[in-house]
Structure formats: C-alpha cells, structure tokens
Write a protein that holds these residues in place. Structure first.
Motif, PDB file in Angstrom:
ATOM      1  N   GLY A 129      60.604  61.944  56.069  1.00  0.00           N
ATOM      2  CA  GLY A 129      61.249  61.288  57.198  1.00  0.00           C
ATOM      3  C   GLY A 129      62.757  61.297  57.070  1.00  0.00           C
ATOM      4  O   GLY A 129      63.334  62.002  56.246  1.00  0.00           O
ATOM      5  N   ARG A 130      63.393  60.487  57.894  1.00  0.00           N
ATOM      6  CA  ARG A 130      64.853  60.455  57.967  1.00  0.00           C
ATOM      7  C   ARG A 130      65.440  59.450  56.980  1.00  0.00           C
ATOM      8  O   ARG A 130      64.950  58.330  56.844  1.00  0.00           O
ATOM      9  CB  ARG A 130      65.302  60.089  59.373  1.00  0.00           C
ATOM     10  CG  ARG A 130      66.826  59.955  59.470  1.00  0.00           C
ATOM     11  CD  ARG A 130      67.306  59.877  60.854  1.00  0.00           C
ATOM     12  NE  ARG A 130      67.053  61.173  61.479  1.00  0.00           N
ATOM     13  CZ  ARG A 130      67.306  61.445  62.743  1.00  0.00           C
ATOM     14  NH1 ARG A 130      67.810  60.528  63.527  1.00  0.00           N
ATOM     15  NH2 ARG A 130      67.059  62.632  63.243  1.00  0.00           N
ATOM     16  N   TRP A 131      66.507  59.882  56.339  1.00  0.00           N
ATOM     17  CA  TRP A 131      67.279  59.048  55.418  1.00  0.00           C
ATOM     18  C   TRP A 131      68.744  59.069  55.852  1.00  0.00           C
ATOM     19  O   TRP A 131      69.230  60.081  56.351  1.00  0.00           O
ATOM     20  CB  TRP A 131      67.206  59.596  53.999  1.00  0.00           C
ATOM     21  CG  TRP A 131      65.879  59.520  53.333  1.00  0.00           C
ATOM     22  CD1 TRP A 131      64.914  60.491  53.309  1.00  0.00           C
ATOM     23  CD2 TRP A 131      65.367  58.435  52.560  1.00  0.00           C
ATOM     24  NE1 TRP A 131      63.846  60.071  52.564  1.00  0.00           N
ATOM     25  CE2 TRP A 131      64.091  58.805  52.085  1.00  0.00           C
ATOM     26  CE3 TRP A 131      65.861  57.174  52.216  1.00  0.00           C
ATOM     27  CZ2 TRP A 131      63.313  57.985  51.297  1.00  0.00           C
ATOM     28  CZ3 TRP A 131      65.080  56.355  51.421  1.00  0.00           C
ATOM     29  CH2 TRP A 131      63.824  56.753  50.979  1.00  0.00           C
ATOM     30  N   GLY A 188      56.440  50.839  58.715  1.00  0.00           N
ATOM     31  CA  GLY A 188      57.234  50.924  59.934  1.00  0.00           C
ATOM     32  C   GLY A 188      56.423  50.563  61.163  1.00  0.00           C
ATOM     33  O   GLY A 188      55.205  50.352  61.104  1.00  0.00           O
ATOM     34  N   SER A 189      57.088  50.518  62.301  1.00  0.00           N
ATOM     35  CA  SER A 189      56.412  50.189  63.561  1.00  0.00           C
ATOM     36  C   SER A 189      55.375  51.244  63.928  1.00  0.00           C
ATOM     37  O   SER A 189      54.468  50.973  64.713  1.00  0.00           O
ATOM     38  CB  SER A 189      57.439  50.047  64.686  1.00  0.00           C
ATOM     39  OG  SER A 189      58.168  51.248  64.824  1.00  0.00           O
ATOM     40  N   ASP A 190      55.486  52.434  63.313  1.00  0.00           N
ATOM     41  CA  ASP A 190      54.510  53.495  63.554  1.00  0.00           C
ATOM     42  C   ASP A 190      53.314  53.416  62.604  1.00  0.00           C
ATOM     43  O   ASP A 190      52.431  54.264  62.620  1.00  0.00           O
ATOM     44  CB  ASP A 190      55.171  54.866  63.438  1.00  0.00           C
ATOM     45  CG  ASP A 190      55.819  55.090  62.076  1.00  0.00           C
ATOM     46  OD1 ASP A 190      55.754  54.187  61.199  1.00  0.00           O
ATOM     47  OD2 ASP A 190      56.401  56.166  61.887  1.00  0.00           O
ATOM     48  N   GLY A 191      53.305  52.374  61.747  1.00  0.00           N
ATOM     49  CA  GLY A 191      52.194  52.176  60.819  1.00  0.00           C
ATOM     50  C   GLY A 191      52.293  52.995  59.539  1.00  0.00           C
ATOM     51  O   GLY A 191      51.376  52.971  58.720  1.00  0.00           O
ATOM     52  N   ALA A 249      69.020  55.646  52.266  1.00  0.00           N
ATOM     53  CA  ALA A 249      68.350  54.462  52.806  1.00  0.00           C
ATOM     54  C   ALA A 249      67.740  54.791  54.158  1.00  0.00           C
ATOM     55  O   ALA A 249      68.217  55.679  54.873  1.00  0.00           O
ATOM     56  CB  ALA A 249      69.333  53.297  52.945  1.00  0.00           C
ATOM     57  N   ARG A 250      66.703  54.051  54.513  1.00  0.00           N
ATOM     58  CA  ARG A 250      66.053  54.256  55.810  1.00  0.00           C
ATOM     59  C   ARG A 250      66.850  53.696  56.971  1.00  0.00           C
ATOM     60  O   ARG A 250      66.851  54.245  58.065  1.00  0.00           O
ATOM     61  CB  ARG A 250      64.660  53.607  55.806  1.00  0.00           C
ATOM     62  CG  ARG A 250      63.710  54.228  54.851  1.00  0.00           C
ATOM     63  CD  ARG A 250      63.454  55.678  55.171  1.00  0.00           C
ATOM     64  NE  ARG A 250      62.439  56.211  54.262  1.00  0.00           N
ATOM     65  CZ  ARG A 250      61.941  57.417  54.349  1.00  0.00           C
ATOM     66  NH1 ARG A 250      62.348  58.254  55.283  1.00  0.00           N
ATOM     67  NH2 ARG A 250      61.041  57.829  53.490  1.00  0.00           N
ATOM     68  N   ASP A 251      67.530  52.585  56.727  1.00  0.00           N
ATOM     69  CA  ASP A 251      68.295  51.921  57.781  1.00  0.00           C
ATOM     70  C   ASP A 251      69.572  51.369  57.150  1.00  0.00           C
ATOM     71  O   ASP A 251      69.484  50.527  56.252  1.00  0.00           O
ATOM     72  CB  ASP A 251      67.460  50.798  58.388  1.00  0.00           C
ATOM     73  CG  ASP A 251      68.208  50.044  59.452  1.00  0.00           C
ATOM     74  OD1 ASP A 251      68.935  49.088  59.097  1.00  0.00           O
ATOM     75  OD2 ASP A 251      68.076  50.401  60.627  1.00  0.00           O
ATOM     76  N   PRO A 252      70.755  51.836  57.568  1.00  0.00           N
ATOM     77  CA  PRO A 252      71.995  51.383  56.926  1.00  0.00           C
ATOM     78  C   PRO A 252      72.194  49.871  56.937  1.00  0.00           C
ATOM     79  O   PRO A 252      72.589  49.292  55.918  1.00  0.00           O
ATOM     80  CB  PRO A 252      73.090  52.095  57.732  1.00  0.00           C
ATOM     81  CG  PRO A 252      72.425  53.328  58.243  1.00  0.00           C
ATOM     82  CD  PRO A 252      71.007  52.898  58.546  1.00  0.00           C
TER      83      PRO A 252
END
Length: 195
Positions: free
Chosen positions: A37-39, A130-133, A154-157
C-alpha cells in the motif's frame, strides 16, 4: 549532482560505516500483505536526500503484490515545492530468505542501472485495520546492511506525528541515527499534490 557533493556524501558515508561497523537486527516477522500500500516518507537522512531524493518534497512510496514473492515499488516526489514537477521511480523488491530473515529485502530500480540494494526493515509500528478492513502497519523504519541510509515511513502523516513520532525518534537515537546520520524531516503539507 556535482562531483563535490558526491565526494562529500561518499566521505561522510565512509566515516559513518567506519563508526558503525554494525548491522541492526531486522524485524523477526513480516506480514507482507500488511506492508503493501501507500506510505508517506516522514524522515530520511542526508545520504538519501543527497542522492535518490535530491530536491524532493511530499515523498511517497507505494508497494504492490506482483505475485511470486515480488513487490512492485513506485516512489514519487515533488521537486522543490509541494506543487512542483513530479519525479517518479519504478522498481521491484523481494525477500531473499522470507523464512529466516523476513525483514531483509532487496530493491532494484532498472532505470538507475546497477544491481539490487539492501532494504532492511528494522522496526515496524502496530497494525491497524483500515476502513477497507485491511490490516496495515502504521510505520516502518528502513535502513540497509550498514545503517547508512534511513527512511521512516508512515501510513498517515498526521496520525504518525501525534501517535508515533516520539517513540520513533527515541529508537533512532538509541540505534545510532544521530549526528551526520540523523533523520531529516520530509515536507508534507496540505499543499502537497500526491498521485
């Protein structure tokens, strides 16, 4: 890159390697699906910024499953400003020995030439659903076999800054990422144009 900057980076790298002469242990377990996924890159060090990420801001890495144990790598950054030109690099990563050394990967970028480089996952944050499970690690500290390069992902700054930054900073200091090898914060602001 000017020859002088390259020489300085090389000399500083040699000094750091001589000083460290050690390998950090890597994570004993890695859930590859939770790593994909995104980092967002929160920190790197001078060796990263003087070479691969020169003039980069709003830096991201996106990892995907290509099958057969191969991970796609897509690194992106804006040049100079949050809305600057897009600079992107595609590559692949793989685990050499997933059963015995799951945190040791190799990453290669065909456009840069040369062989694969060490990508050592030294520490992982907790997994959150996450919200996508999907369960994903919250952060990752990446280096190489001689602790020369440093990347904190990190996944979310915002969530990272609130919940994990002090823990990561303490770990980095304890493990020798100080002085010339200290982390430098990557710019992430609302004006960043991400892809």
């Amino acid at each position: 890159m000017s020859p002088y900057v390259s020489l300085v980076v090389l000399l500083l790298g040699c000094c750091t390697i001589s000083r460290a002469q050690r390998q950090l242990p890597t994570v004993p377990e890695l859930d590859v699906a939770a790593y994909l996924g995104r980092w967002y890159q929160m920190y790197a060090n001078i060796f990263s910024y003087a070479t691969f990420e020169r003039n980069g801001v709003c830096i991201q890495a996106t990892y995907g499953d290509k099958g057969g144990g191969v991970i796609s790598v897509w690194n992106t950054q804006r040049l100079f400003e949050p809305d600057g030109d897009l600079d992107a690099l595609k590559g692949v990563a793989y685990q050499s020995d997933p059963d015995n050394s799951p945190g040791i990967l190799s990453v290669g970028f065909p456009n840069l030439g040369g062989g694969a480089a060490p990508y050592w996952i030294a520490k992982l944050g907790p997994k959150l659903t996450g919200s996508d499970g999907v369960d994903r690690y919250e952060y990752s500290i990446v280096t190489d076999n001689v602790s020369l390069y440093l990347y904190v992902l990190a996944r979310d700054p915002d969530r990272y800054r609130i919940n994990y930054d002090s823990e990561v900073q303490e770990w980095l200091s304890t493990n020798g990422f100080t002085g010339v090898n200290a982390p430098i914060e990557t710019l992430h602001v609302p004006e960043c144009i991400y892809v």
